[in-house]
Design an enzyme around this catalytic site. Structure first.
Site, PDB file in Angstrom:
ATOM      1  N   HIS A 140      14.653  77.134   0.864  1.00 38.28           N
ATOM      2  CA  HIS A 140      14.000  76.648   1.909  1.00 38.28           C
ATOM      3  C   HIS A 140      14.664  77.158   3.490  1.00 38.28           C
ATOM      4  CE1 HIS A 140      10.310  74.067   3.115  1.00 38.28           C
ATOM      5  NE2 HIS A 140      10.397  74.898   4.051  1.00 38.28           N
TER       6      HIS A 140
ATOM      7  N   TYR B  64       7.145  69.495   1.086  1.00 39.55           N
ATOM      8  CA  TYR B  64       5.744  69.411   1.669  1.00 39.55           C
ATOM      9  C   TYR B  64       5.171  68.160   0.964  1.00 39.55           C
ATOM     10  CZ  TYR B  64       5.943  74.067   3.604  1.00 39.55           C
ATOM     11  OH  TYR B  64       6.408  75.437   4.065  1.00 39.55           O
TER      12      TYR B  64
HETATM   13  N1  LIG Z   1       9.472  78.601   4.840  1.00 41.71           N
HETATM   14  C1  LIG Z   1       9.407  77.803   6.138  1.00 41.71           C
HETATM   15  O1  LIG Z   1      10.430  77.461   6.659  1.00 41.71           O
HETATM   16  C2  LIG Z   1       7.997  77.427   6.589  1.00 41.71           C
HETATM   17  C3  LIG Z   1       7.827  76.739   7.585  1.00 41.71           C
HETATM   18  C4  LIG Z   1       6.478  76.375   8.096  1.00 41.71           C
HETATM   19  C5  LIG Z   1       5.369  76.877   7.450  1.00 41.71           C
HETATM   20  N2  LIG Z   1       5.678  77.579   6.279  1.00 41.71           N
HETATM   21  C6  LIG Z   1       4.344  77.905   5.321  1.00 41.71           C
HETATM   22  O2  LIG Z   1       3.717  78.824   5.967  1.00 41.71           O
HETATM   23  C7  LIG Z   1       2.357  78.373   5.962  1.00 41.71           C
HETATM   24  C8  LIG Z   1       1.555  78.258   7.349  1.00 41.71           C
HETATM   25  O3  LIG Z   1       2.053  78.261   8.510  1.00 41.71           O
HETATM   26  P1  LIG Z   1       1.654  76.774   9.386  1.00 41.71           P
HETATM   27  O4  LIG Z   1       0.660  76.203   8.419  1.00 41.71           O
HETATM   28  O5  LIG Z   1       2.870  76.249   9.750  1.00 41.71           O
HETATM   29  O6  LIG Z   1       0.996  77.538  10.477  1.00 41.71           O
HETATM   30  P2  LIG Z   1      -0.449  78.893  10.550  1.00 41.71           P
HETATM   31  O7  LIG Z   1      -1.040  79.170   9.504  1.00 41.71           O
HETATM   32  O8  LIG Z   1       0.202  79.714  11.832  1.00 41.71           O
HETATM   33  O9  LIG Z   1      -1.535  78.120  11.481  1.00 41.71           O
HETATM   34  C9  LIG Z   1      -2.165  77.209  10.655  1.00 41.71           C
HETATM   35  C10 LIG Z   1      -3.202  76.477  11.795  1.00 41.71           C
HETATM   36  O10 LIG Z   1      -4.172  77.321  12.253  1.00 41.71           O
HETATM   37  C11 LIG Z   1      -5.705  76.765  12.003  1.00 41.71           C
HETATM   38  N3  LIG Z   1      -6.210  78.113  11.374  1.00 41.71           N
HETATM   39  C12 LIG Z   1      -6.001  78.707  10.428  1.00 41.71           C
HETATM   40  N4  LIG Z   1      -6.881  79.567  10.192  1.00 41.71           N
HETATM   41  C13 LIG Z   1      -7.758  79.853  11.459  1.00 41.71           C
HETATM   42  C14 LIG Z   1      -8.736  80.446  11.985  1.00 41.71           C
HETATM   43  N5  LIG Z   1      -9.014  81.500  11.182  1.00 41.71           N
HETATM   44  N6  LIG Z   1      -9.247  80.083  13.145  1.00 41.71           N
HETATM   45  C15 LIG Z   1      -8.621  79.352  13.871  1.00 41.71           C
HETATM   46  N7  LIG Z   1      -7.627  78.571  13.449  1.00 41.71           N
HETATM   47  C16 LIG Z   1      -7.438  78.853  12.249  1.00 41.71           C
HETATM   48  C17 LIG Z   1      -5.366  75.697  10.981  1.00 41.71           C
HETATM   49  O11 LIG Z   1      -6.369  75.037  11.146  1.00 41.71           O
HETATM   50  P3  LIG Z   1      -7.301  74.465   9.934  1.00 41.71           P
HETATM   51  O12 LIG Z   1      -6.542  74.000   8.692  1.00 41.71           O
HETATM   52  O13 LIG Z   1      -7.925  73.307  10.397  1.00 41.71           O
HETATM   53  O14 LIG Z   1      -8.415  75.643   9.744  1.00 41.71           O
HETATM   54  C18 LIG Z   1      -3.929  75.057  11.300  1.00 41.71           C
HETATM   55  O15 LIG Z   1      -4.187  74.198  12.201  1.00 41.71           O
HETATM   56  C19 LIG Z   1       2.559  76.750   5.889  1.00 41.71           C
HETATM   57  O16 LIG Z   1       1.270  76.074   5.647  1.00 41.71           O
HETATM   58  C20 LIG Z   1       3.523  76.827   4.803  1.00 41.71           C
HETATM   59  O17 LIG Z   1       3.081  77.141   3.552  1.00 41.71           O
HETATM   60  C21 LIG Z   1       6.846  77.776   5.838  1.00 41.71           C
END
Ligand SMILES: NC(=O)c1ccc[n+]([C@@H]2O[C@H](COP(=O)([O-])OP(=O)(O)OC[C@H]3O[C@@H](n4cnc5c(N)ncnc54)[C@H](OP(=O)(O)O)[C@@H]3O)[C@@H](O)[C@H]2O)c1
Length: 277
Positions: A107, A49
């Protein structure tokens, strides 16, 4: 009693963590500092990241003592060879400015590469050396987890997998639970969008007077999944964190789980074949 998750080696994690993908630079550090001040104690980051420095800066900027904070990073596929893995852990430490990283995950298994067991052994060595405290993985299928156990006598303490209402991973959750592996959910909100329009989610949201995102977080908590939603905004960060206290009925939980479908993955990243470097 707040919900916590405990691994087979005693790692104790909170009900909800903070995702940090795309939180970078000064704005990202401020968002992370806010998150910690609001009460998040689990921060999810990754070498890939390119924001381990931002996480370290956010921790320093929030002015809270580090104690009790669990910082996570992840080993990229291109560094799964033993010596590369150890150097990468050191590099993560330099980038964060921390002397120890609490939880370090592989990862992706990248099975075609055939190096994930070697990477796991290297991370166990890094744990022995005190560079990291706990070792886990992401995106591992049961066969990959069993290969680690066969080679080292140990399962990882965490498996962080894609898990949301369109892909509820019921079997993986049970498999992990039986082995003391904590299931963390990545993209727990499926990044919003059409999911938030589903009646199974909007109906409990209306009943409870909360947003669809909060209902999705509450569903994770109800099924034993540990979501790590990312938000750059303090109001959403707080809502997501507090949603752990919402009570869904068993029928509401079942209706959300029933949204699951075989092709529910966000980007068709099947760990049996997908490779990320
Ligand atoms: N291990 C892996 O392979 C892997 C892969 C992908 C992700 N990850 C980890 O998982 C974390 C979370 O996944 P993600 O970032 O892909 O997606 P997510 O958490 O499902 O969704 C994030 C999105 O939702 C929005 N959001 C958050 N809270 C909200 C709410 N209460 N109401 C409306 N919208 C909301 C955020 O916008 P705003 O920021 O504008 O609020 C952002 O656009 C990542 O940040 C990363 O740390 C790991």
């Amino acid at each position: 009693m707040p919900v916590t998750h405990v691994s087979h080696r005693g790692l104790t994690l909170p009900a909800v963590g903070l995702g940090t993908y795309k939180l970078k630079g000064a704005v990202g550090a401020e968002a992370i500092a806010r998150g910690v001040q609001l009460g998040y104690t689990l921060l999810d980051s990754a070498y890939n990241y390119e924001n381990e420095g931002t996480v370290g800066e956010g921790i320093r900027a929030c002015g809270e003592p580090r104690g009790g904070l669990i910082v996570t990073s992840k080993l990229p596929g291109r560094y799964q060879r033993h010596d590369d893995a150890l150097v990468t852990v050191q590099e993560s430490l330099y980038r964060t400015g921390l002397s120890n990283i609490d939880l370090y995950l592989i990862h992706w298994p990248n099975p075609a590469q055939g190096l994930y067991v070697e990477a796991f052994e290297a991370l166990l060595e890094a744990r022995e050396a005190g560079l990291i405290s706990h070792v886990g993985v992401c995106n591992f299928l049961p066969e990959h987890l069993e290969a680690l156990k066969d080679a080292t006598g140990e399962y990882p303490e965490v498996n962080q997998i894609e898990l949301h209402p369109y892909f509820p991973q019921t079997e993986a959750l049970a498999f992990h639970r039986e082995r003391g592996i904590i299931t963390q959910a990545w993209s727990p909100l499926r990044r919003g969008g059409e999911l938030f329009e589903e009646r199974a989610i909007t109906a409990p949201a209306a009943r409870l007077g909360v947003s669809p995102a909060e209902v999705v977080v509450a569903w994770h908590v109800a099924i034993g999944s540990l979501p790590i939603p990312k938000s750059a905004h303090p109001d959403r960060q707080l809502a997501n964190l507090r949603a752990q206290d919402l009570e869904l009925t068993p029928e509401e939980v079942a209706a959300i789980t029933a949204l699951g479908r075989p092709d529910g993955r966000m980007k068709n990243q099947d760990p049996a074949v997908y490779e990320e470097f």
